[in-house]
Design a protein around this motif. Structure first.
Motif, PDB file in Angstrom:
ATOM      1  N   ILE A  12       0.835  -1.204   0.000  1.00  0.00           N
ATOM      2  CA  ILE A  12       0.000   0.000   0.000  1.00  0.00           C
ATOM      3  C   ILE A  12       0.869   1.252   0.000  1.00  0.00           C
ATOM      4  O   ILE A  12       0.652   2.175  -0.796  1.00  0.00           O
ATOM      5  N   ALA A  13       1.865   1.274   0.881  1.00  0.00           N
ATOM      6  CA  ALA A  13       2.717   2.462   1.001  1.00  0.00           C
ATOM      7  C   ALA A  13       3.518   2.711  -0.266  1.00  0.00           C
ATOM      8  O   ALA A  13       3.580   3.852  -0.753  1.00  0.00           O
ATOM      9  N   LEU A  14       4.123   1.672  -0.814  1.00  0.00           N
ATOM     10  CA  LEU A  14       4.935   1.849  -2.022  1.00  0.00           C
ATOM     11  C   LEU A  14       4.099   2.304  -3.217  1.00  0.00           C
ATOM     12  O   LEU A  14       4.480   3.227  -3.930  1.00  0.00           O
ATOM     13  N   LEU A  15       2.982   1.643  -3.432  1.00  0.00           N
ATOM     14  CA  LEU A  15       2.165   1.985  -4.600  1.00  0.00           C
ATOM     15  C   LEU A  15       1.608   3.402  -4.496  1.00  0.00           C
ATOM     16  O   LEU A  15       1.778   4.210  -5.405  1.00  0.00           O
ATOM     17  N   THR A  16       0.965   3.703  -3.398  1.00  0.00           N
ATOM     18  CA  THR A  16       0.327   5.021  -3.294  1.00  0.00           C
ATOM     19  C   THR A  16       1.346   6.146  -3.225  1.00  0.00           C
ATOM     20  O   THR A  16       1.153   7.195  -3.833  1.00  0.00           O
ATOM     21  N   SER A  17       2.450   5.936  -2.513  1.00  0.00           N
ATOM     22  CA  SER A  17       3.426   7.019  -2.403  1.00  0.00           C
ATOM     23  C   SER A  17       4.204   7.228  -3.694  1.00  0.00           C
ATOM     24  O   SER A  17       4.473   8.369  -4.076  1.00  0.00           O
ATOM     25  N   THR A  18       4.560   6.156  -4.389  1.00  0.00           N
ATOM     26  CA  THR A  18       5.308   6.311  -5.636  1.00  0.00           C
ATOM     27  C   THR A  18       4.485   7.054  -6.677  1.00  0.00           C
ATOM     28  O   THR A  18       4.982   7.989  -7.309  1.00  0.00           O
ATOM     29  N   ILE A  19       3.244   6.659  -6.841  1.00  0.00           N
ATOM     30  CA  ILE A  19       2.375   7.350  -7.797  1.00  0.00           C
ATOM     31  C   ILE A  19       2.143   8.799  -7.349  1.00  0.00           C
ATOM     32  O   ILE A  19       2.208   9.729  -8.158  1.00  0.00           O
ATOM     33  N   SER A  20       1.893   9.007  -6.074  1.00  0.00           N
ATOM     34  CA  SER A  20       1.609  10.349  -5.570  1.00  0.00           C
ATOM     35  C   SER A  20       2.804  11.282  -5.739  1.00  0.00           C
ATOM     36  O   SER A  20       2.652  12.420  -6.200  1.00  0.00           O
ATOM     37  N   VAL A  21       3.985  10.821  -5.373  1.00  0.00           N
ATOM     38  CA  VAL A  21       5.176  11.664  -5.505  1.00  0.00           C
ATOM     39  C   VAL A  21       5.479  11.930  -6.983  1.00  0.00           C
ATOM     40  O   VAL A  21       5.872  13.041  -7.357  1.00  0.00           O
ATOM     41  N   ALA A  22       5.284  10.935  -7.829  1.00  0.00           N
ATOM     42  CA  ALA A  22       5.519  11.139  -9.262  1.00  0.00           C
ATOM     43  C   ALA A  22       4.578  12.201  -9.824  1.00  0.00           C
ATOM     44  O   ALA A  22       5.011  13.094 -10.566  1.00  0.00           O
ATOM     45  N   LEU A  23       3.313  12.132  -9.481  1.00  0.00           N
ATOM     46  CA  LEU A  23       2.360  13.131  -9.966  1.00  0.00           C
ATOM     47  C   LEU A  23       2.655  14.508  -9.374  1.00  0.00           C
ATOM     48  O   LEU A  23       2.570  15.521 -10.079  1.00  0.00           O
ATOM     49  N   ALA A  24       3.016  14.550  -8.112  1.00  0.00           N
ATOM     50  CA  ALA A  24       3.331  15.829  -7.472  1.00  0.00           C
ATOM     51  C   ALA A  24       4.576  16.464  -8.089  1.00  0.00           C
ATOM     52  O   ALA A  24       4.677  17.691  -8.155  1.00  0.00           O
ATOM     53  N   SER A  25       5.509  15.654  -8.556  1.00  0.00           N
ATOM     54  CA  SER A  25       6.733  16.201  -9.143  1.00  0.00           C
ATOM     55  C   SER A  25       6.472  16.893 -10.477  1.00  0.00           C
ATOM     56  O   SER A  25       7.300  17.674 -10.935  1.00  0.00           O
ATOM     57  N   LEU A  26       5.345  16.616 -11.087  1.00  0.00           N
ATOM     58  CA  LEU A  26       5.029  17.203 -12.390  1.00  0.00           C
ATOM     59  C   LEU A  26       4.333  18.559 -12.283  1.00  0.00           C
ATOM     60  O   LEU A  26       4.109  19.212 -13.300  1.00  0.00           O
ATOM     61  N   THR A  27       3.974  18.952 -11.079  1.00  0.00           N
ATOM     62  CA  THR A  27       3.270  20.218 -10.901  1.00  0.00           C
ATOM     63  C   THR A  27       4.076  21.152 -10.010  1.00  0.00           C
ATOM     64  O   THR A  27       4.898  20.707  -9.210  1.00  0.00           O
ATOM     65  N   GLY A  28       3.834  22.429 -10.163  1.00  0.00           N
ATOM     66  CA  GLY A  28       4.539  23.415  -9.366  1.00  0.00           C
ATOM     67  C   GLY A  28       3.781  23.856  -8.130  1.00  0.00           C
ATOM     68  O   GLY A  28       4.330  24.516  -7.259  1.00  0.00           O
ATOM     69  N   ARG A  29       2.530  23.515  -8.050  1.00  0.00           N
ATOM     70  CA  ARG A  29       1.702  23.966  -6.927  1.00  0.00           C
ATOM     71  C   ARG A  29       1.113  22.767  -6.200  1.00  0.00           C
ATOM     72  O   ARG A  29       0.711  21.780  -6.804  1.00  0.00           O
ATOM     73  N   ARG A  30       1.024  22.908  -4.890  1.00  0.00           N
ATOM     74  CA  ARG A  30       0.514  21.806  -4.078  1.00  0.00           C
ATOM     75  C   ARG A  30      -0.951  21.490  -4.362  1.00  0.00           C
ATOM     76  O   ARG A  30      -1.355  20.335  -4.349  1.00  0.00           O
ATOM     77  N   ALA A  31      -1.737  22.516  -4.613  1.00  0.00           N
ATOM     78  CA  ALA A  31      -3.162  22.276  -4.882  1.00  0.00           C
ATOM     79  C   ALA A  31      -3.341  21.465  -6.166  1.00  0.00           C
ATOM     80  O   ALA A  31      -4.175  20.552  -6.221  1.00  0.00           O
ATOM     81  N   CYS A 104       0.560  -4.383  -9.126  1.00  0.00           N
ATOM     82  CA  CYS A 104       1.124  -3.434  -8.151  1.00  0.00           C
ATOM     83  C   CYS A 104       2.542  -3.052  -8.544  1.00  0.00           C
ATOM     84  O   CYS A 104       2.914  -1.870  -8.489  1.00  0.00           O
ATOM     85  N   ALA A 105       3.336  -4.028  -8.949  1.00  0.00           N
ATOM     86  CA  ALA A 105       4.700  -3.740  -9.389  1.00  0.00           C
ATOM     87  C   ALA A 105       4.690  -2.828 -10.611  1.00  0.00           C
ATOM     88  O   ALA A 105       5.547  -1.948 -10.743  1.00  0.00           O
ATOM     89  N   GLY A 106       3.716  -3.014 -11.491  1.00  0.00           N
ATOM     90  CA  GLY A 106       3.600  -2.142 -12.663  1.00  0.00           C
ATOM     91  C   GLY A 106       3.275  -0.703 -12.282  1.00  0.00           C
ATOM     92  O   GLY A 106       3.861   0.241 -12.835  1.00  0.00           O
ATOM     93  N   PHE A 107       2.369  -0.518 -11.341  1.00  0.00           N
ATOM     94  CA  PHE A 107       2.054   0.835 -10.878  1.00  0.00           C
ATOM     95  C   PHE A 107       3.269   1.473 -10.207  1.00  0.00           C
ATOM     96  O   PHE A 107       3.558   2.650 -10.410  1.00  0.00           O
ATOM     97  N   ILE A 108       3.979   0.697  -9.405  1.00  0.00           N
ATOM     98  CA  ILE A 108       5.172   1.221  -8.734  1.00  0.00           C
ATOM     99  C   ILE A 108       6.240   1.576  -9.764  1.00  0.00           C
ATOM    100  O   ILE A 108       6.881   2.635  -9.681  1.00  0.00           O
ATOM    101  N   ALA A 109       6.429   0.717 -10.757  1.00  0.00           N
ATOM    102  CA  ALA A 109       7.410   0.988 -11.812  1.00  0.00           C
ATOM    103  C   ALA A 109       7.015   2.226 -12.625  1.00  0.00           C
ATOM    104  O   ALA A 109       7.881   3.019 -13.005  1.00  0.00           O
TER     105      ALA A 109
END
Length: 124
Positions: A12-31, A104-109
């Motif tokens: 749960i932690a790896l999948l949700t955090s990896t996707i979340s951090v990846a998406l957050a890295s593409l934007t300049g604003r937290r909102a 799950c490994a695919g989402f993490i990758a």
């Protein structure tokens, strides 16, 4: 037993955090990052269900894996030894346990690849 708890928690932690951090890295604003993260998880869940209904039985069982929460649920079921009820999504899909781990490994990758590509551009 402690092993299934740790395994499910790590998944749960790896999948949700990896996707979340990846998406957050593409934007300049937290909102925008928050909206992108919530949108990703909602859209994948909804699109998985829409495609399952639209395409029908031939691909129904495999389209379940497009929903990251169903993939996590399949891994958790496998780790805890839960046998899915016949009428549930997991029971109807009848997929082998390894397919949920592979999804799950695919989402993490995917998340890791987005992060790598994003920060590779920044590094001189």
């Amino acid at each position: 037993e402690l092993a299934p708890i740790i395994g499910a928690s790590l998944t749960i932690a790896l999948l949700t955090s990896t996707i979340s951090v990846a998406l957050a890295s593409l934007t300049g604003r937290r909102a925008y990052a928050t909206a992108a993260i919530v949108g990703f998880f909602l859209i994948t869940a909804v699109m998985s269900q829409i495609l399952r209904e639209a395409i029908g039985a031939a691909w129904d069982r495999w389209l379940l894996l497009l929903n990251p929460f169903m993939a996590i649920g399949g891994v958790a079921n496998a780790l805890f030894g839960v046998v899915p009820r016949p009428g549930s999504d997991f029971g109807r899909a009848g997929l082998p346990e390894w397919t949920y781990a592979a999804a799950c490994a695919g989402f993490i990758a995917l998340g890791a690849a987005i992060l790598y590509a994003r920060y590779r551009r920044i590094d001189p």
